[in-house]
Design a protein around this motif. Sequence first.
Motif, PDB file in Angstrom:
ATOM      1  N   GLY A  16      35.991  37.252  28.170  1.00  0.00           N
ATOM      2  CA  GLY A  16      36.065  37.119  29.619  1.00  0.00           C
ATOM      3  C   GLY A  16      35.339  38.243  30.318  1.00  0.00           C
ATOM      4  N   SER A  17      35.168  38.085  31.609  1.00  0.00           N
ATOM      5  CA  SER A  17      34.438  39.093  32.391  1.00  0.00           C
ATOM      6  C   SER A  17      35.332  39.797  33.402  1.00  0.00           C
ATOM      7  N   TYR A  18      36.604  39.402  33.452  1.00  0.00           N
ATOM      8  CA  TYR A  18      37.489  39.986  34.458  1.00  0.00           C
ATOM      9  C   TYR A  18      38.743  40.529  33.795  1.00  0.00           C
ATOM     10  N   CYS A  19      39.130  41.727  34.197  1.00  0.00           N
ATOM     11  CA  CYS A  19      40.350  42.352  33.676  1.00  0.00           C
ATOM     12  C   CYS A  19      41.108  42.971  34.843  1.00  0.00           C
ATOM     13  N   ILE A  20      42.413  42.774  34.870  1.00  0.00           N
ATOM     14  CA  ILE A  20      43.236  43.329  35.946  1.00  0.00           C
ATOM     15  C   ILE A  20      43.278  44.842  35.799  1.00  0.00           C
ATOM     16  N   ASN A  21      42.863  45.562  36.840  1.00  0.00           N
ATOM     17  CA  ASN A  21      42.783  47.019  36.743  1.00  0.00           C
ATOM     18  C   ASN A  21      44.168  47.663  36.799  1.00  0.00           C
ATOM     19  N   PRO A  22      44.294  48.880  36.273  1.00  0.00           N
ATOM     20  CA  PRO A  22      45.618  49.524  36.196  1.00  0.00           C
ATOM     21  C   PRO A  22      46.247  49.794  37.548  1.00  0.00           C
ATOM     22  N   TRP A  23      45.432  50.009  38.588  1.00  0.00           N
ATOM     23  CA  TRP A  23      45.999  50.247  39.921  1.00  0.00           C
ATOM     24  C   TRP A  23      46.749  49.024  40.436  1.00  0.00           C
ATOM     25  N   ARG A  24      46.211  47.838  40.170  1.00  0.00           N
ATOM     26  CA  ARG A  24      46.895  46.626  40.606  1.00  0.00           C
ATOM     27  C   ARG A  24      48.208  46.437  39.843  1.00  0.00           C
ATOM     28  N   TRP A  25      48.180  46.741  38.554  1.00  0.00           N
ATOM     29  CA  TRP A  25      49.415  46.694  37.776  1.00  0.00           C
ATOM     30  C   TRP A  25      50.444  47.679  38.341  1.00  0.00           C
ATOM     31  N   LEU A  26      49.987  48.878  38.702  1.00  0.00           N
ATOM     32  CA  LEU A  26      50.890  49.909  39.212  1.00  0.00           C
ATOM     33  C   LEU A  26      51.546  49.461  40.522  1.00  0.00           C
ATOM     34  N   VAL A  27      50.740  48.940  41.438  1.00  0.00           N
ATOM     35  CA  VAL A  27      51.279  48.473  42.718  1.00  0.00           C
ATOM     36  C   VAL A  27      52.242  47.307  42.506  1.00  0.00           C
ATOM     37  N   ALA A  28      51.882  46.408  41.590  1.00  0.00           N
ATOM     38  CA  ALA A  28      52.715  45.230  41.349  1.00  0.00           C
ATOM     39  C   ALA A  28      54.061  45.597  40.734  1.00  0.00           C
ATOM     40  N   VAL A  29      54.116  46.728  40.042  1.00  0.00           N
ATOM     41  CA  VAL A  29      55.382  47.184  39.464  1.00  0.00           C
ATOM     42  C   VAL A  29      56.203  47.962  40.491  1.00  0.00           C
ATOM     43  N   GLY A  55      41.907  34.453  39.333  1.00  0.00           N
ATOM     44  CA  GLY A  55      42.242  35.794  38.877  1.00  0.00           C
ATOM     45  C   GLY A  55      43.074  36.527  39.903  1.00  0.00           C
ATOM     46  N   CYS A  56      43.280  37.799  39.678  1.00  0.00           N
ATOM     47  CA  CYS A  56      44.077  38.635  40.585  1.00  0.00           C
ATOM     48  C   CYS A  56      43.134  39.392  41.508  1.00  0.00           C
ATOM     49  N   VAL A  57      42.876  38.837  42.656  1.00  0.00           N
ATOM     50  CA  VAL A  57      41.879  39.411  43.559  1.00  0.00           C
ATOM     51  C   VAL A  57      42.130  38.915  44.976  1.00  0.00           C
ATOM     52  N   GLU A  58      41.761  39.733  45.964  1.00  0.00           N
ATOM     53  CA  GLU A  58      41.819  39.308  47.362  1.00  0.00           C
ATOM     54  C   GLU A  58      40.499  38.625  47.695  1.00  0.00           C
ATOM     55  N   ARG A  59      40.572  37.402  48.127  1.00  0.00           N
ATOM     56  CA  ARG A  59      39.350  36.628  48.375  1.00  0.00           C
ATOM     57  C   ARG A  59      39.429  35.990  49.759  1.00  0.00           C
ATOM     58  N   VAL A  60      38.287  35.967  50.445  1.00  0.00           N
ATOM     59  CA  VAL A  60      38.225  35.382  51.778  1.00  0.00           C
ATOM     60  C   VAL A  60      38.453  33.874  51.692  1.00  0.00           C
ATOM     61  N   VAL A  61      38.851  33.301  52.813  1.00  0.00           N
ATOM     62  CA  VAL A  61      39.023  31.856  52.887  1.00  0.00           C
ATOM     63  C   VAL A  61      37.669  31.236  53.212  1.00  0.00           C
TER      64      VAL A  61
END
Length: 325
Positions: A30-43, A140-146
């Motif tokens: 794959g080409s996308y991996c959830i970064n550690p900062w997003r994991w940290l905020v989500a926890v 994926g886990c990302v903020e995307r425009v409408v």
Amino acid sequence: MWLVMLLAFAMPVSIVCWLVSLVYTIFNEGSYCINPWRWLVAVIAPVIITRWGLKKRSLDKSGAIAGLLVGFVLTISSLCFFACLLTFFILASRATKYKSATKKRFEEDFKEGGQRNWIQVLCNGGIAAQFAILYMLDSGCVERVVDFKAWYNSSLFSMAVLGALACSCGDTFASEIGTVFSINTAPRLITSLRIVPKGTNGGITFIGTLSSALGGTFVGVAYYLTLLMCTSDYQLQKSPAQWLLIPTGTIAGLLGSTIDSYLGALFQYSGFDREKKCIVERPGPNVEFISGSEVLDNHSVNLLSALLTGLITPKIAFYIWQSVL
């Protein structure tokens, strides 16, 4: 002290989760991996919010556990979803506690402090969490425009999340705020427009209807502002107008409250207990029938309302964006 302990726990957990996702991504090419900062905020974020909810007695213990699950899913998928959930939770908690003594007079199942249990949390946020999972699987886990032209699926699922949370917030505002400010106005049953006692399922007022639109608007504003902060200026310039998220939230709040009222009027039993002087949802010897039938309870109505609003809102959003472009 507890915050330091939380960070000490969350940081290694987020790094481990990131490593696992990294290994999974590499082995699956794959080409996308959830970064550690997003994991940290989500926890961290859901823990802080649920702790606040327990302290303010907005959640009981079962509600806190369910809130952690729903909060994690919405936060890891998109910070815009988390902002909507946070807005709904804080404002709905405030609205529930506002002039609680007044509401206690005509609500049989009134609970001091407005504590939400796991059933209420899942009925109000569970549908949004399911749509968020579909969003993650697609984008994926990302903020995307409408953008229904460039990102149709992600726009579809993100508007479903917005619609479900705007529905829950709008319905809470209609029932909690509308009830208080319409104290001198008798509600009307949405199916027949006849005057019914306060607290009747399916009873609506003008102020309650406006309150539902206001609740949805707050959720739409939260989504819009978070998107502006989390998305690059270049991406925003290339995309359609994102301020349309606000009227979409307004419409979803109004729509969700309307669906909730129709379901309540048709499928929830409402009767007036002459002995207790309040509205009840079960027939009895001292209960005078008002409307509805014993098909659904309040939790089921909330769940179905959020689901239907979540399914309809993407279509509404699509036509809103098409009309502006």
